[in-house]
Design a protein around this motif. Structure first.
Motif: not given
Length: 438
Positions: A244-256, A267-277
């Motif tokens: 969960v920690y890694l997913l939130f980190m990847l989501a924030g980085l991708g969206i940023a 990056p945006g697509i990866v970030g959104v997918v990680c955020l949903v997961l």
């Protein structure tokens, strides 16, 4: 007469084969690991699938240290309401039915354990960080949680005719016993080295299933494995604090990255997918909302460091990433009981945060280098480029070939076709050029 006798014999053989019953079919499911939303959905689905398929019984191979209480309740509810016999075998040797596994085993119609296994330690007072709720939430909260769990386990043991006193001790005193003692205490019905041996022993035994007497036919039964669906596998995999920690980190980085570099899309697509997961996984773990905000804010500060390159924003972002990771999973949640801590340790948080911060520092350094380079794109990027005259250029007009393109051009002095020119200024779609002196 011989032919008549032969015909009667063949007819009798065919009739006997037609009347011989087909071997019973038994569904088999495996619970190996934590009891969470994913494994709970899998076992509940196993009961439904076995009932719909008309299978004779459902066999559960169990090895769990414990898990989430609400998920355990869902499994127990499905077992108690099952229209077919539910058999639980704790095995192989070395396996355990810890904490949540006690409730699941007691809820079965027949239970067996392999030699070298144990069952018990169902006290719900060990929080995700190993804290006692008498320290984390007060004595009153601890008493309420314990009494509720005791009532739950007593109700299961009474309904299945098992040892209520031991079930109570497993919760109040965290008592745990090996397979042989569990058999002597009437917590289980048999000790079997394998699930095949368990099925052979269970054959012919009478049970009451959904208020209906049932005689088990498990000898030489056809065992059909029921595999979890992809969504159940993913949810079970995601229900880990580190994931969960890694997913939130990847989501924030991708969206940023997507917000700071619009148009990259990936990056945006990866970030959104990680955020949903990450949000899906958060439903299976007691995740603090404030910690998630700290993580996203830390990522935002690291992204801002790419533009400011002050060092302060990066340090603040790193600190927030560490704090968000430490506080991400609730230190005590009454819905969990496990026999070991289930939280994010600094050995996981610090390397991850340092890696993300280091990547941000590298990107900031590269961004600073890029800003010092001359512009290569747009109108400004054409200034200083050299080309060749295509049509005679004069103060009134002409055409040149620059940067792989044909451009309208003006020059203060007439230039013949083929002359080498250099761009001095750009005005709209017109280049102002001078001749390159050899």
């Amino acid at each position: 007469m011989v032919l008549l006798a032969l015909g009667v014999f063949l007819l009798a053989q065919a009739t006997g084969q037609a009347e011989s019953p087909s071997p019973p079919v038994i569904s088999c499911c495996v619970l190996d690991g934590m009891v969470d939303a994913g494994s709970s959905a899998y076992l509940v689905d196993c009961v439904r699938r076995a009932e719909e398929a008309g299978h004779h019984a459902l066999l559960i191979r169990l090895d769990t240290p414990g898990g989430e209480l609400e998920s355990t309740r869902n499994i127990v509810r499905a077992f108690l309401g099952s229209r077919i016999p539910v058999l639980v075998w704790v095995g192989p040797s070395g396996a355990r039915a810890g904490s949540a596994g006690v409730f699941i085993t007691l809820a079965s119609h027949l239970a067996s354990m392999a030699p070298g296994t144990n069952i018990g330690a169902a006290h719900p007072v060990v929080g995700l960080s190993g804290e006692d709720p008498e320290q984390a939430g007060g004595k009153e909260m601890a008493r309420k949680i314990e009494n509720d769990t005791v009532a739950f386990v007593e109700a299961i043991a009474r309904q299945r005719g098992r040892n209520v006193e031991w079930a109570t001790r497993s919760v109040r005193q965290s008592e745990s016993v090996p397979a042989e003692k569990a058999l002597a205490l009437k917590v289980i019905e048999h000790v079997a080295p394998s699930q095949e041996a368990f099925l052979e022993w269970a054959n012919g035994r009478s049970l009451t299933v959904a208020d209906t007497p049932v005689t088990l036919r498990t000898a030489q039964a056809q065992v059909v494995d029921l595999e979890p669906s992809l969504s159940q596998r993913v949810l079970h995999l995601l229900a880990q604090p580190a994931v969960v920690y890694l997913l939130f980190m990847l989501a924030g980085l991708g969206i940023a990255v997507e917000l700071t570099h619009p148009g990259l899309f990936a990056p945006g697509i990866v970030g959104v997918v990680c955020l949903v997961l990450a949000l899906l996984a958060s439903a299976a773990l007691p995740v603090r909302t404030g910690a998630v905000v700290l993580l996203l804010l830390g990522v935002a500060l690291l992204a801002a460091e790419l533009f400011v390159t002050s060092g302060l924003l990066g340090a603040a972002g790193l600190l927030l990433l560490v704090l968000g990771g430490v506080f991400l999973v609730d230190r005590f949640d009454a819905g969990w009981f496990v026999d070991k801590p289930l939280h994010l340790s600094l050995s996981t948080v610090l390397p991850t945060a340092l890696f993300v911060a280091g990547a941000s520092v590298f990107l900031a350094f590269r961004a600073a280098q890029t800003r010092r380079l001359p512009q290569r794109a747009g109108d400004v990027g054409l200034v200083g480029e050299q080309g060749q005259v295509l049509e005679a250029v004069s103060p009134s007009g002409g055409a040149v070939f620059v940067h792989g393109e044909r451009w309208a051009a003006l020059s203060s002095t007439p230039l013949p076709p083929g002359a080498r020119v250099v761009v001095r200024r750009v005005d709209g779609l017109t280049l102002f050029v001078d001749e390159v002196k050899s």
